[in-house]
Motif scaffolding. Structure first.
Motif, PDB file in Angstrom:
ATOM      1  N   THR A   1       6.226  -2.392  -3.066  1.00 53.55           N
ATOM      2  CA  THR A   1       5.630  -2.421  -1.743  1.00 53.55           C
ATOM      3  C   THR A   1       6.315  -1.425  -0.830  1.00 53.55           C
ATOM      4  O   THR A   1       7.401  -0.896  -1.123  1.00 53.55           O
ATOM      5  N   SER A   2       5.727  -1.185   0.330  1.00 50.66           N
ATOM      6  CA  SER A   2       6.333  -0.316   1.343  1.00 50.66           C
ATOM      7  C   SER A   2       7.312  -1.142   2.170  1.00 50.66           C
ATOM      8  O   SER A   2       7.514  -2.324   1.932  1.00 50.66           O
ATOM      9  N   ASP A   3       7.890  -0.518   3.166  1.00 49.37           N
ATOM     10  CA  ASP A   3       8.879  -1.217   3.988  1.00 49.37           C
ATOM     11  C   ASP A   3       8.303  -2.433   4.688  1.00 49.37           C
ATOM     12  O   ASP A   3       9.028  -3.382   4.990  1.00 49.37           O
ATOM     13  N   ASP A   4       7.026  -2.415   4.971  1.00 49.38           N
ATOM     14  CA  ASP A   4       6.427  -3.564   5.660  1.00 49.38           C
ATOM     15  C   ASP A   4       6.003  -4.680   4.704  1.00 49.38           C
ATOM     16  O   ASP A   4       5.419  -5.671   5.111  1.00 49.38           O
ATOM     17  N   GLY A   5       6.329  -4.521   3.408  1.00 45.95           N
ATOM     18  CA  GLY A   5       6.019  -5.572   2.439  1.00 45.95           C
ATOM     19  C   GLY A   5       4.600  -5.560   1.939  1.00 45.95           C
ATOM     20  O   GLY A   5       4.194  -6.461   1.207  1.00 45.95           O
ATOM     21  N   LEU A   6       3.810  -4.546   2.333  1.00 45.43           N
ATOM     22  CA  LEU A   6       2.421  -4.462   1.925  1.00 45.43           C
ATOM     23  C   LEU A   6       2.231  -3.331   0.917  1.00 45.43           C
ATOM     24  O   LEU A   6       3.078  -2.439   0.798  1.00 45.43           O
ATOM     25  N   CYS A   7       1.144  -3.365   0.189  1.00 44.98           N
ATOM     26  CA  CYS A   7       0.836  -2.300  -0.769  1.00 44.98           C
ATOM     27  C   CYS A   7      -0.609  -1.867  -0.599  1.00 44.98           C
ATOM     28  O   CYS A   7      -1.435  -2.608  -0.057  1.00 44.98           O
ATOM     29  N   GLY A   8      -0.916  -0.680  -1.076  1.00 43.55           N
ATOM     30  CA  GLY A   8      -2.268  -0.160  -0.983  1.00 43.55           C
ATOM     31  C   GLY A   8      -3.141  -0.635  -2.128  1.00 43.55           C
ATOM     32  O   GLY A   8      -2.667  -1.222  -3.105  1.00 43.55           O
ATOM     33  N   ILE A   9      -4.425  -0.340  -2.012  1.00 42.98           N
ATOM     34  CA  ILE A   9      -5.379  -0.803  -3.011  1.00 42.98           C
ATOM     35  C   ILE A   9      -5.120  -0.180  -4.378  1.00 42.98           C
ATOM     36  O   ILE A   9      -5.253  -0.843  -5.410  1.00 42.98           O
ATOM     37  N   GLY A  10      -4.694   1.098  -4.403  1.00 42.75           N
ATOM     38  CA  GLY A  10      -4.434   1.760  -5.680  1.00 42.75           C
ATOM     39  C   GLY A  10      -3.230   1.167  -6.381  1.00 42.75           C
ATOM     40  O   GLY A  10      -3.251   0.952  -7.597  1.00 42.75           O
ATOM     41  N   GLU A  11      -2.187   0.875  -5.598  1.00 44.41           N
ATOM     42  CA  GLU A  11      -0.982   0.282  -6.184  1.00 44.41           C
ATOM     43  C   GLU A  11      -1.276  -1.116  -6.719  1.00 44.41           C
ATOM     44  O   GLU A  11      -0.831  -1.483  -7.812  1.00 44.41           O
ATOM     45  N   LEU A  12      -2.043  -1.906  -5.964  1.00 44.12           N
ATOM     46  CA  LEU A  12      -2.392  -3.258  -6.418  1.00 44.12           C
ATOM     47  C   LEU A  12      -3.228  -3.194  -7.694  1.00 44.12           C
ATOM     48  O   LEU A  12      -3.000  -3.961  -8.642  1.00 44.12           O
TER      49      LEU A  12
END
Length: 323
Positions: A3-14
């Protein structure tokens, strides 16, 4: 999941972490199964840490061939307070329903396989008739035409419980794993009950007219017990003879008619039954449907009736029935 620093991930990474395509993630998101945590400044979807497990669960449920609306109900229930998968809940109901559907699909496939083998194994000259017979039977096969046949044969206004009990033994259940011979027998049975009857109605046994609706319920209940006892004798290769089965057989008629069991009544009953309309072909085909190929024919109500009538004729010296 990275994940990124904000704890979220993008659709491609998921999508990469779950082993699916971006199109698949977008599909589930658009249908509300996979909520987005937010959107980036550029409008790109962002997902929280729980999205990967939820996406994997969605894939597992869809792999069971559960529809999107059903998956949504299961996810909603699982995410509710004290959720998980309660007994009698959405998941259990969905799995039970799908198992029933798969069972019907497998039954249809087994029936088609046996029907194909029936056509493949018969002589070329027999194939047109075999195909016509097979074509009249639904897949998986339905017993509804047989039930309608018997409802037209049984006395009108006979109590539903008695009618249902009789249909249980008179209407054969198609085998779960049929052989070609079973397919042929059931198709012939289906054709027999669908064939037009001579005249305006099926001939009714004299017992129906004498007993009436209420008496018929008593009659068929007693006959069921007598047929079961006669079936035991048939399996043992016993010749028709007086005994418990015959007494129960006669008792079914005396109970329905409200008369005493006397030698004179037995003689009259033997003559009446010998003259009644017969549906021997029906019972012969039933035996073929319920008996494994190469095995001895299983007793049916028809063969039990013939055994009991022969025993009654032998005991009374009445005229032999015409078979």
């Amino acid at each position: 999941m990275t994940t990124s620093d904000d704890g979220l991930c993008g659709i491609g990474e998921l999508a990469e972490q779950a082993g699916v395509t971006v199109k698949t993630v977008r599909f589930y998101s658009d249908r509300g199964l996979l909520p987005e945590a937010s959107r980036s400044a550029g409008g790109h979807r962002r997902y929280g840490p729980e999205a990967l497990d939820r996406l994997r669960l969605i894939r597992s449920l869809r792999a069971l061939d559960l529809s999107v609306p059903v998956v949504r109900r299961i996810l909603d229930e699982e995410g509710a307070p004290c959720g998980a998968y309660a007994e009698g809940g959405a998941l259990e109901a969905a799995v039970a329903g799908r198992l029933s559907d798969v069972g019907s699909e497998l039954a249809a496939l087994r029936w088609r396989e046996a029907a194909l083998r029936l056509v493949q194994e018969c002589a070329p000259g027999e194939r047109p008739d075999r195909l016509r017979l097979i074509g009249t039977v639904s897949v998986p096969p339905s017993t509804a035409p047989l039930v309608r046949f018997w409802r037209g044969w049984l006395p009108p206004r006979m109590p539903a419980r008695s009618t249902g009990a009789f249909l249980e033994v008179a209407v054969p259940r198609p085998p779960d794993d049929p052989a070609p011979a079973h397919v042929l027998a059931f198709a012939r049975l289906n054709a027999l009950v669908l064939a037009p009857c001579p005249g305006t109605a099926r001939p009714q046994p004299e017992a129906h007219r004498v007993a009436g609706a209420r008496g018929a319920a008593v009659l068929y209940e007693g006959l069921a017990e007598a047929y079961e006892l006669a079936g035991v004798q048939l399996r043992r290769d016993r010749s028709p003879s007086p005994g418990e089965a015959l007494d129960g057989f006669v008792g079914a008629y005396t109970g329905a008619y409200g008369v005493r069991d006397t030698p004179a009544f037995r003689r009259r009953l033997a003559g009446q039954l010998a003259a009644d309309p017969r549906i021997d072909q029906y019972w012969e085909l039933v035996a073929e449907v319920i008996t494994a190929p190469g095995r001895r024919a299983e007793p049916t109500p028809g063969s039990a009736h013939d055994w009991l009538l022969a025993a009654l004729v032998g005991e009374t010296g009445a005229a032999q029935p015409v078979v």
